[in-house]
Scaffold this motif. Structure first.
Motif, mmCIF file in Angstrom:
data_model
loop_
_atom_site.group_PDB
_atom_site.id
_atom_site.type_symbol
_atom_site.label_atom_id
_atom_site.label_comp_id
_atom_site.label_asym_id
_atom_site.label_seq_id
_atom_site.Cartn_x
_atom_site.Cartn_y
_atom_site.Cartn_z
ATOM 1 N N SER A 147 -23.362 115.652 8.834
ATOM 2 C CA SER A 147 -22.449 115.496 9.968
ATOM 3 C C SER A 147 -21.809 114.116 10.029
ATOM 4 C CB SER A 147 -23.188 115.777 11.274
ATOM 5 O OG SER A 147 -24.279 114.882 11.442
ATOM 6 N N VAL A 148 -22.382 113.136 9.350
ATOM 7 C CA VAL A 148 -21.851 111.773 9.382
ATOM 8 C C VAL A 148 -20.434 111.697 8.813
ATOM 9 C CG1 VAL A 148 -22.128 109.485 8.289
ATOM 10 C CG2 VAL A 148 -24.067 110.587 9.418
ATOM 11 N N VAL A 149 -20.080 112.599 7.901
ATOM 12 C CA VAL A 149 -18.747 112.492 7.282
ATOM 13 C C VAL A 149 -17.632 112.644 8.313
ATOM 14 C CG1 VAL A 149 -19.540 113.164 4.979
ATOM 15 C CG2 VAL A 149 -18.737 114.929 6.569
ATOM 16 N N ARG A 150 -17.857 113.428 9.354
ATOM 17 C CA ARG A 150 -16.837 113.545 10.406
ATOM 18 C C ARG A 150 -16.702 112.234 11.185
ATOM 19 N NH1 ARG A 150 -14.685 118.697 11.796
ATOM 20 N NH2 ARG A 150 -15.540 120.283 10.380
ATOM 21 N N GLU A 151 -17.807 111.529 11.348
ATOM 22 C CA GLU A 151 -17.749 110.235 12.015
ATOM 23 C C GLU A 151 -16.980 109.219 11.181
ATOM 24 O OE1 GLU A 151 -21.340 109.008 14.309
ATOM 25 O OE2 GLU A 151 -22.317 110.566 13.110
ATOM 26 N N LEU A 152 -17.105 109.301 9.867
ATOM 27 C CA LEU A 152 -16.338 108.410 8.988
ATOM 28 C C LEU A 152 -14.848 108.650 9.173
ATOM 29 C CD1 LEU A 152 -18.351 108.740 5.632
ATOM 30 C CD2 LEU A 152 -18.759 107.154 7.538
ATOM 31 N N CYS A 153 -14.464 109.925 9.200
ATOM 32 C CA CYS A 153 -13.069 110.291 9.392
ATOM 33 C C CYS A 153 -12.588 109.843 10.770
ATOM 34 C CB CYS A 153 -12.906 111.800 9.221
ATOM 35 S SG CYS A 153 -11.193 112.382 9.240
ATOM 36 N N HIS A 154 -13.432 109.980 11.753
ATOM 37 C CA HIS A 154 -13.111 109.603 13.129
ATOM 38 C C HIS A 154 -12.757 108.116 13.219
ATOM 39 C CE1 HIS A 154 -13.339 110.423 17.481
ATOM 40 N NE2 HIS A 154 -13.875 109.226 17.607
ATOM 41 N N GLY A 160 -5.516 106.416 6.673
ATOM 42 C CA GLY A 160 -6.526 105.555 6.072
ATOM 43 C C GLY A 160 -7.356 106.274 5.026
ATOM 44 N N PHE A 161 -8.087 105.499 4.241
ATOM 45 C CA PHE A 161 -8.910 106.038 3.157
ATOM 46 C C PHE A 161 -10.372 106.129 3.578
ATOM 47 C CE2 PHE A 161 -5.243 104.535 0.799
ATOM 48 C CZ PHE A 161 -5.077 105.504 -0.176
ATOM 49 N N ILE A 162 -11.014 107.212 3.160
ATOM 50 C CA ILE A 162 -12.460 107.380 3.323
ATOM 51 C C ILE A 162 -13.043 107.589 1.933
ATOM 52 C CG2 ILE A 162 -14.337 108.699 4.364
ATOM 53 C CD1 ILE A 162 -10.903 109.164 5.836
ATOM 54 N N CYS A 163 -13.927 106.682 1.537
ATOM 55 C CA CYS A 163 -14.514 106.706 0.189
ATOM 56 C C CYS A 163 -16.019 106.920 0.309
ATOM 57 C CB CYS A 163 -14.215 105.389 -0.529
ATOM 58 S SG CYS A 163 -14.772 105.323 -2.236
ATOM 59 N N ILE A 164 -16.522 107.914 -0.411
ATOM 60 C CA ILE A 164 -17.938 108.296 -0.335
ATOM 61 C C ILE A 164 -18.505 108.395 -1.751
ATOM 62 C CG2 ILE A 164 -19.570 110.091 0.363
ATOM 63 C CD1 ILE A 164 -17.389 110.989 2.422
ATOM 64 N N ALA A 165 -19.594 107.684 -2.013
ATOM 65 C CA ALA A 165 -20.299 107.802 -3.294
ATOM 66 C C ALA A 165 -21.612 108.536 -3.057
ATOM 67 C CB ALA A 165 -20.562 106.434 -3.903
ATOM 68 N N LYS A 166 -21.860 109.566 -3.881
ATOM 69 C CA LYS A 166 -23.032 110.432 -3.677
ATOM 70 C C LYS A 166 -23.683 110.751 -5.014
ATOM 71 C CE LYS A 166 -25.637 113.710 -1.691
ATOM 72 N NZ LYS A 166 -26.686 113.664 -2.738
ATOM 73 N N GLY A 167 -24.971 110.450 -5.118
ATOM 74 C CA GLY A 167 -25.722 110.793 -6.317
ATOM 75 C C GLY A 167 -26.291 112.196 -6.235
ATOM 76 N N ASN A 229 -20.922 111.568 -7.911
ATOM 77 C CA ASN A 229 -19.477 111.642 -7.685
ATOM 78 C C ASN A 229 -19.046 110.576 -6.693
ATOM 79 O OD1 ASN A 229 -18.774 114.073 -9.214
ATOM 80 N ND2 ASN A 229 -19.868 115.221 -7.633
ATOM 81 N N VAL A 230 -17.827 110.103 -6.870
ATOM 82 C CA VAL A 230 -17.155 109.330 -5.826
ATOM 83 C C VAL A 230 -16.037 110.205 -5.279
ATOM 84 C CG1 VAL A 230 -15.862 107.256 -5.234
ATOM 85 C CG2 VAL A 230 -17.677 107.146 -6.973
ATOM 86 N N TYR A 231 -16.059 110.442 -3.979
ATOM 87 C CA TYR A 231 -15.042 111.241 -3.303
ATOM 88 C C TYR A 231 -14.101 110.295 -2.561
ATOM 89 C CZ TYR A 231 -18.631 114.917 -3.810
ATOM 90 O OH TYR A 231 -19.578 115.780 -4.286
ATOM 91 N N LEU A 232 -12.806 110.531 -2.688
ATOM 92 C CA LEU A 232 -11.837 109.717 -1.963
ATOM 93 C C LEU A 232 -10.891 110.625 -1.197
ATOM 94 C CD1 LEU A 232 -10.865 106.834 -1.412
ATOM 95 C CD2 LEU A 232 -9.308 107.076 -3.358
ATOM 96 N N TYR A 233 -10.843 110.417 0.118
ATOM 97 C CA TYR A 233 -9.991 111.204 1.008
ATOM 98 C C TYR A 233 -9.017 110.287 1.747
ATOM 99 C CZ TYR A 233 -13.099 115.180 0.320
ATOM 100 O OH TYR A 233 -13.829 116.211 -0.243
ATOM 101 N N LYS A 234 -7.920 110.896 2.203
ATOM 102 C CA LYS A 234 -6.960 110.187 3.041
ATOM 103 C C LYS A 234 -6.823 110.953 4.347
ATOM 104 C CE LYS A 234 -2.603 107.687 2.664
ATOM 105 N NZ LYS A 234 -1.472 107.354 1.765
ATOM 106 N N LYS A 235 -7.049 110.251 5.461
ATOM 107 C CA LYS A 235 -6.984 110.905 6.766
ATOM 108 C C LYS A 235 -5.566 111.351 7.069
ATOM 109 C CE LYS A 235 -8.277 110.271 11.619
ATOM 110 N NZ LYS A 235 -9.010 109.414 12.552
#
Length: 241
Positions: A147-154, A160-167, A229-235
């Motif tokens: 659920s934290v990913v929605r807070e990042l977007c918020h 803006g950019f949201i960048c997430i690295a996940k093993g 993976n590194v995920y990169l999103y744009k709000k």
């Protein structure tokens, strides 16, 4: 320095001992580890921060010295150190460990540091303020919930950019978590909250702390490393969150 006597095997044992603790135990674990954290992670080939910052930087256009960065699960400040080398100057850090925040404060790079345990407390960040929101290696069972990913977007500005690295860590619980995460990332895209800029996969996210012997064969050699993976999103510009 005393921690220089720690071997790779010592470090991996320490990491294994801290897996899947409850939230209180996890913060205490990182408080105790804070002073040697960066050195230890360097010793086991920890690359997520470098991978995330490089991928973000390759896709970022704009005046880096004016950008507001929210560094979530900032730890000892490694992400801010790497980004500052590329011209980024304004950082707010969030972490659940007071010991880690003390280390981050020592870098002199953060304008503000905020103590908060992801998933237990809301992300302490203003809405729509940050040009870049970055989170490295905290999305995992026992750490930050999906659920934290929605807070990042918020917290991100529209555009803006949201960048997430996940093993991709071993274990059945991790497999379930990964599926839930990918479902949520896609759902947020379907809802029009953000758009995918790209995904950067790697076969060598970091050394696998669960491998305790030297690898001899080809298959074992592959198991020495955790993929990720590194995920990169744009709000989305139009979103109201």
């Amino acid at each position: 320095m005393a921690h220089c006597s720690r071997t790779v095997a010592d470090i991996k044992r320490s990491i294994r001992s801290g897996q899947y603790l409850n939230s209180k135990g996890t913060t205490e674990f990182y408080d105790c580890w804070a002073q040697t954290y960066e050195w230890d992670m360097m010793r086991i080939g920890y690359r997520p921060a470098h991978l995330a910052v490089d991928f973000l930087n390759a896709n970022f256009c704009g005046r880096r010295e004016e950008v507001q960065v929210l560094d979530v699960a900032c730890g000892s400040g490694l992400v801010a150190k790497l980004m500052s080398e590329l011209g980024f100057r304004h950082f707010v850090g969030v972490d659940g460990s007071k010991g880690m925040l003390d280390q981050a404060a020592g870098t002199g790079l953060y304008q503000d540091l905020r103590l908060a345990l992801l998933g237990t407390e809301g992300l302490p960040a203003e809405t729509g303020v940050f040009d870049v929101v970055i989170l490295v290696s905290a999305l995992s069972p026992g750490f930050a919930p999906v659920s934290v990913v929605r807070e990042l977007c918020h917290a991100s500005k529209p555009g803006g950019f949201i960048c997430i690295a996940k093993g991709s860590y071993p274990g059945a619980e991790e497999e379930i978590y990964k599926k839930d995460l990918e479902r949520e990332l896609q759902l947020m895209e379907d809802e029009g909250l953000w758009s995918l800029v790209g995904i950067k996969p790697t076969d060598r996210y970091m050394e696998n702390a669960f491998v305790t012997t030297e690898a001899d064969g080809k298959d074992e050699q592959e198991e020495r490393y955790i993929r990720g993976n590194v995920y990169l999103y744009k709000k989305s510009i139009s979103t109201s969150i």
